[in-house]
Structure formats: structure tokens, C-alpha cells
Design an enzyme around this catalytic site. Structure first.
Site: not given
Length: 781
Positions: A597, A709
């Protein structure tokens, strides 16, 4: 007298047949290239690891700036007292008088005669040096000069003609070698040829430094290779060939306790040598790409015939080394390429001592340099107070006449005043270091074990699995293991295996695995990471290494963004280069996850540029393993086209990229689920709708993708429907994924799927339905 080197051949492995023998004293004589000690320190290291019983003493008698006449002037006081068995001499670079080749001077009256006279002086003075040496009984090795790079496109002034003059010096070396019947090592021809090959690909590259003169780094190792090759250095560290319960061959080693069965093989082996340890740095990598040093000088061969076809885990003294195929073992594996073996680690300790030895040698040569270049002979060995008075007077003069020279002179004069009183102690330290080198370099017996491994699942299929979190936990960086963070245990892996999952996304933290930028990987953390990977391999599980740092790390206690002055892009590229080197031999690494991320990166250093640098660094070491590139701005799947579309333009020479998106079902997509299903705007199709932009982008551009995720609360079964629909959609479109999260320290977190008191969490009833996605086939163009 010895024959010329050109007719010397057939050196065998035994110490008695190496060119340098037990108890020899080897004195390298020359200019700054010798003074620096690089190439002959590598020669020392080779002998200390290849012939651990030999106890050879290597001396440095180089002085920066010397020509053959300077060597002649100091030979009685500085060189002959060493009483060397071997005298290895090189001159020429300063003899040709490089200033005569300055472009601005060409055409000067009498200049060509000065050039000719410089070459003649070289001949005469070197001849006299050889006369002196030959009278002492020492054996002489003449070295042709190294090259001056007059072909590279460099910023430094090019004194065209210097290298041609050095070629004349090389011819004079041949003449004098015949006259005195000496060995010859030809650097000039070999380095010219090697440099030309390099510059055919990159005209701006050089095996010499930017000054065109000094072969530091790459050139230094190439010199060591050429010296060892031309002096008949043997290639073999050890070579063993085994077949079932039979030792077919064992060169430079002894094998015992050999046992073979269907599950593999075990045996004990003691070699007579250690592998030749090489620095892990770009200059070494470049040198090894130009010369076959490993193939010709560093062969630690393990060959095992007639193993059952398949993959095997090799361990030495209980330490996992690599997974190897039966075909690889039948052809022979060079263990010198594996830097995690106990014998290589021992060799690295020898290398550390050799570096210390070199540093002391340089200090001693720095003393001599000041004496011969800057002090009258009467002050060489007099009271230091008299020397200091002379230096003070000299510095006062320079301070008033030439500020630049004053600063330079003060630095080396101060160094001399500090070192000179310690000269005798430094000589003693040199002896002690050599003694220590030859005490820690003795090879030990090691226990080898090959264990047959089950075949890994098909990698062309995309899998579903779980995130194993824990190693990235904790605000303290690096923190304390099992206090601030924890690694997945075999219990977590066993549970995954029980549920049929073949893919682990394994999060780790940059600050822990590499404590300082561009530094070595932390051995404790690396061992813990490898233990997880090895445990997964025994369970036939793929591992995705996930650098869980969001495009940042702490530097000196403060958070820094990649691309900022405190955290350059080169730092994260360096990390991935090191990790790839460590993990490339593991056959269950599903991929290298470049960054979890990344977000709010600097406009001057976008995520695209950082990812490309990491890809390039990895491919220098590992050309096979998949690289997983997370999307920009938190890797959001729903916003993929607006923030991550440019990632399709990343270049991978191995054409093996997988793109990673993340998605959660709450209103802001953060995965915090602060409100109820209705308040978060939940619906059965929320996950599918958020995944579509990413999945359709993959299909449009013929790329592979993965959702790293996704997760839901355990409190409302309506979220289970949303999860089920997402999983079905991903499966139907050949996109794998890993649920967030499993791991040892989740406790009662609402998204965690670690079993509690032996019972599955509610989300597992959906997740275990999906273990494999359809093959992610590329469309035909």
C-alpha cells in the site's frame, strides 16, 4: 632458474604444487596500484582459503607515484630487507610521464623525444631493479602494467597515447623476462581486451576508475583473477561425486558416514579448502560478468547421481542451503555460489581479517610514502620532535603560498606524525593478523543432508490463501522479537494446510530486516524469515514476501518517504537486491511483493519510478521469481484506473510481473468497519463492483493480477455473502488473493481468522470454499 610462465602448466591442487608454497614470503612492489593493496589482498585471500595450511606472508612494498627509478632508489632500505621468497614487481604507469600526452602540449618541439626517452628510462631502471633483485636469490614475477583507459567516454581529460606507451612498457617486460628468466603476468593485454568487450555494450563504461588510471573495484578483482590464472592457481575448492552409498570421487576432501535411501541422503565431509569469498557489491558483480573467476578459480562441486527425480532440500549442519533438482545435482552444483553455507561463512571471517591486514599494510605504506616523497633521509628514523619541527616549517610555507596544497599536505603530515611512532607496533600487528588468519581458516567437518521434497503445486495456477501477519506488528522499530512482533509459527502453517490453502502472504518490516540503509541484512531477522519459508516448503506452500512499509521507513527515528533526501530510491532497490540474492534459490517463493500500500508519494518520485528501480535491482540477482507490484494510493482496486494505470508500462526483462490490488467493503474502503452493514452501505455486490475496474484492466492489457487484501467483520453474516460473491468473481476471472488476516497475535480482532480454542472463525466457512482460481492465461495478441 624457473622457466618462463608461458611454459609453466599442470599445477595441481596440492599446496606443494601451487606457485606460492608453505612458509613463502611474497613481496608486491610497485606504485599506487600496489600501494592501495586491492588486487594482491585478493591474492592473499585466495591463498588463505585455498591452502589453509600454507602460512604464506604477503608484503606490500608499493608507494604511490613511484616509477622504476624510484623503486631502484629505495630498494636497499625498503624492499630487500623483507628477504622475500618471491618479488612481484610492476611499474610503468608513472614512468611514461603521462603529462607528456596532454592534448594542449602535442606538437611541442622535442616532445616526441621526451616520450621516447621516458620509455628508455623505464627499460634502464627496471633492468637495474631486476639486477638487484636477482642477486638476492628471490624469485621474480614481472607484471606488465595495467592499462590507461583512453577509449572510454569519461568526463576526465583523455591523454591519448598513454596506453600505447604502456604497451611499449609491456613489450620491454617481455624482453627483460627473457633476460632474467622470470615469470610474467600480462595485465596490459588482458585488461585491454576485457575493457573493449565492456565498451562494445556501453562506451561510457570502464574497468578502470574515472581518472582512467587506477583499476579500483572492478579492475582490481580482474587483476587478481589474471594474476591467479596466469600463475596456475587451481580451480577446485573441493569436488565430490556420490552415487547411492558409494563415493565415486572426492578431490581435496574426505567423505564419511554416507547413507542413502528413498528419502534422500546424508554424509559427513571435510574439505581441505574453503571457498573464495567475494564481496557482495556492484563492482564485484560487474567483474564476475567479465571474467570467469568462479568457473576457473572457485569450484566447490557437489555431484550426486541416480537420485529419484524431483526436488531436494540441502542442509549443512542443520542450516537450510537451497532446494535443488535431481538433474542439477547429477550435473554438479557449485556450492561456492551459496553464501549461506557454514564453510562460506567461515571464509567471510577470513575475508574480514584479510581486510584488516590490508588496512595495516596501507598505514605502513603511508608512512613510507611521506618519508620517501616528503622528508629528507636524515629525518626518516630520527626523533619525532625533529620531524614535527620540519613539517611545521613546511606547512607554514605552504599556508602562505598555496592554500590548496596546504590542506592536502596537512592531512597526510598529520597522519604521518600519528602513525610513525606506531610503526614497529604496526609491523607486529601485521604478523599477528597473519597468524590469526592461518588459525581461523582451517576447514571443519560438516554434516550434509539431502531431503526429498514433495512437488510444489502448479505455479501457473492462481491461488487463494491467507495473510500471515505479525512480523510487521509494533510501533517500535526495529523493536524486540516476541515482545513487539512475532513471526508465523508452524501451527499457523499447519492450519492453512488443513484448510487446503497453498499461498501465504508473509508480511515483514524493512526496519527490522535491514537496520541501516544500504547495510547488510540482519542475520537474526533473515534466519527467522527463512525459517518460515522453509517450514512452508515442507508443507508445499507458496510464499509471497510482502514488504509492509507503505512507501516509508524510519531513518534515525523519524519517518521518511522513499524519494526524500533521507530515503533515496536506491535504498529500497538495494534492499530488494539483497533479499532476492538471499531467497532466489527457494523454489516456493511465489513472488516478491515490492511494497504494501504505497501512498502519498512525492510528486518528484512517483511510485512507478520506485517500483521500476526495485524490479531492475531484483533482476540483477534473480531472473526467475515473480515480482508482485502493488497499486499506488493504498492499492485500491476500485480506483485502479485513476491511480495505477501507468503501472502497465513497467519493464521487466523476465516478463514476470503480477499486479496487486486491495479492497474492503466498508464505506471508505479502509477495512475499519466502524459502523453497521447498513451504515457502511454494504450490499451483496459491493466487493464485485469494487474489484471490476482492476480485473477488467488486467484483461484489457493481458496482465496477471492478485488481490492481496480483503476482509470482513465476523459479526454480520450479510458480509459473508459479499465475500462469497467476490471470491466467486475472482475465481471465475483467474485472479487469486489472500484474506486479511491470519497470524499469531490477532487475538479477538473482528477480521482475524485464527482459530480460537480450536474452533474456526465464521469467515472460514466462506474462505475454505475457494483455494484455487482458474489459470491466469494471457490472451493472444
Amino acid at each position: 632458474m624457473l622457466a618462463l610462465l608461458s611454459v609453466v602448466s599442470g599445477f595441481s591442487q596440492r599446496t606443494g604444487d601451487a606457485v606460492f608454497k608453505a612458509g613463502d614470503k611474497v613481496n608486491f612492489i610497485g606504485n599506487s596500484i600496489t600501494h592501495s593493496g586491492g588486487f594482491h589482498n585478493d591474492v592473499l585471500l585466495y591463498y588463505a582459503t585455498r591452502f589453509p595450511q600454507a602460512n604464506i606472508m604477503f608484503y606490500n612494498s608499493g608507494i604511490s607515484g613511484d616509477n622504476a627509478n624510484d623503486i631502484l632508489r629505495r630498494i636497499d632500505e625498503d624492499i630487500l630487507p623483507r628477504q622475500a621468497t618471491w618479488s612481484v614487481i610492476m611499474a610503468g604507469m608513472n614512468d611514461v610521464n603521462r603529462a607528456l600526452y596532454a592534448p594542449a602540449r602535442q606538437g611541442e618541439a622535442g616532445l616526441e623525444e621526451q616520450k621516447r626517452q621516458a620509455i628508455q628510462n623505464y627499460r634502464n631502471h627496471l633492468d637495474k631493479v631486476l639486477q638487484k633483485l636477482s642477486q638476492t636469490g628471490t624469485t621474480i614475477i614481472l607484471q606488465k602494467p595495467t592499462i590507461y583507459d583512453q577509449t572510454a567516454e569519461l568526463s576526465s581529460e583523455n591523454l591519448v597515447g598513454v596506453n600505447d606507451a604502456l604497451g611499449q612498457c609491456a613489450s620491454i617486460v617481455d624482453e627483460l623476462a627473457k633476460k632474467y628468466n622470470t615469470y610474467v603476468v600480462d595485465y596490459w593485454s588482458f585488461m585491454n581486451e576485457t575493457n573493449q568487450r565492456l565498451q562494445q555494450k556501453d562506451p561510457k563504461a570502464t574497468i578502470i576508475s574515472i581518472d582512467r588510471v587506477h583499476p579500483w573495484g572492478t579492475g582490481s578483482l580482474i587483476m587478481a583473477y589474471q594474476f591467479l590464472k596466469e600463475t596456475g592457481a587451481p580451480s577446485t575448492v573441493s569436488a565430490v561425486e556420490l552415487e547411492k552409498n558409494t563415493v565415486k570421487k572426492c578431490t581435496n576432501c574426505e567423505v564419511s558416514a554416507l547413507k542413502a535411501n528413498k528419502q534422500g541422503m546424508s554424509f559427513k565431509m571435510k574439505s581441505e579448502s574453503l571457498p573464495f569469498p567475494l564481496a557482495q557489491e556492484p563492482q564485484t558483480t560487474r567483474a564476475l560478468s567479465l571474467v570467469p573467476l568462479v568457473e576457473q578459480l572457485n569450484r566447490e562441486m557437489l555431484q550426486i547421481n541416480k537420485l529419484k527425480k524431483g526436488r531436494y532440500a540441502l542442509s549443512i549442519d542443520g542450516t537450510f542451503i537451497a532446494t535443488l533438482g535431481s538433474d542439477d545435482l547429477a550435473r554438479g552444483v557449485n556450492l561456492a555460489l551459496y553464501h549461506n553455507t557454514p564453510q562460506y561463512q567461515q571464509a567471510l571471517k577470513v575475508k574480514e581479517l584479510a581486510a584488516s591486514y590490508r588496512a595495516v599494510q596501507q598505514q605502513l605504506r603511508d608512512i613510507k610514502w611521506v618519508q620517501y616523497r616528503h622528508l629528507p633521509k636524515g629525518l626518516w628514523n630520527t626523533d619525532i620532535a625533529q620531524v614535527e619541527a620540519h613539517i611545521t616549517e613546511r606547512l607554514d610555507f605552504l599556508n602562505t603560498s598555496n592554500g590548496r596544497k596546504y590542506a592536502e599536505a596537512k592531512k597526510f603530515y598529520d597522519n604521518y606524525l600519528q602513525l610513525k611512532p606506531e610503526e614497529a607496533a604496526l609491523e607486529a600487528k601485521l604478523q599477528e593478523l597473519n597468524k590469526t588468519i592461518y588459525s581461523i581458516n582451517k576447514p571443519a567437518e560438516h554434516e550434509y543432508r539431502l531431503t526429498a521434497l514433495p512437488q510444489m503445486p502448479d505455479k501457473d495456477i492462481m491461488y487463494f490463501g491467507l495473510n500471515q501477519a505479525g512480523a510487521e506488528f509494533g510501533k517500535n522499530q526495529p523493536g524486540e522479537h516476541l515482545v513487539d512482533y512475532a513471526y508465523p509459527t508452524t501451527r499457523q502453517l499447519d492450519y492453512m494446510q488443513e484448510k487446503g490453502f497453498s499461498l501465504i502472504r508473509f508480511a515483514f518490516k524493512w526496519e527490522r530486516i535491514q537496520r541501516s540503509l544500504h547495510g547488510e541484512l540482519h542475520q537474526g531477522e533473515l534466519s527467522r524469515m527463512k525459517a518460515v519459508v522453509e517450514a512452508a516448503r515442507l508443507r508445499n506452500q507458496w510464499v509471497l514476501l510482502d514488504l509492509h512499509n507503505y512507501g516509508r521507513r524510519k531513518v534515525n527515528g523519524a519517518s521518511a518517504i522513499i524519494g526524500s533526501p533521507d530515503l533515496p530510491v536506491a535504498a529500497v532497490a538495494d534492499l530488494w537486491g539483497r533479499l532476492a540474492h538471499e531467497f532466489k534459490e527457494y523454489d516456493n517463493i511465489w513472488g516478491y511483493g515490492l511494497m504494501n500500500e504505497p501512498h502519498d508519494m512525492l510528486p518528484s518520485t512517483p511510485w512507478f519510478n520506485i517500483a521500476q528501480a526495485c524490479i531492475s535491482a531484483i533482476r540483477e540477482s534473480d531472473q526467475k521469481t515473480t515480482i508482485v507490484v502493488g497499486g499506488d494510493e493504498w492499492s485500491g482496486a476500485s480506483r485502479w484506473l485513476s491511480v495505477s494505470d501507468n503501472l502497465k508500462d513497467l519493464q521487466d526483462p523476465s516478463d514476470n510481473l503480477v499486479f496487486e490490488a486491495h479492497l474492503y467493503f466498508d464505506a471508505d474502503g479502509s477495512g475499519t468497519y466502524r459502523q453497521s452493514y447498513e451504515q457502511e452501505g454494504g450490499s451483496p455486490e459491493t466487493g464485485v463492483e469494487r474489484a471490476k475496474p482492476f480485473v477488467e484492466w488486467l484483461q484489457k492489457h493481458n496482465l496477471k493480477g492478485f488481490v492481496g487484501e480483503y476482509g470482513i467483520p465476523d459479526s454480520d453474516e450479510r458480509w459473508f455473502v459479499t465475500l462469497d460473491n467476490l471470491m466467486r468473481y475472482l475465481q471465475q476471472n483467474g485472479v487469486g488473493g489472500t484474506y486479511w488476516a491470519a497470524g499469531p497475535w490477532w487475538g479477538k480482532h473482528f477480521m482475524a481468522v485464527e482459530p480460537r480454542e480450536g474452533k474456526d472463525q465464521p469467515q472460514m466457512k466462506v474462505l475454505e470454499k475457494y483455494t484455487v482460481a482458474k489459470p491466469a492465461k494471457k490472451k493472444k495478441n
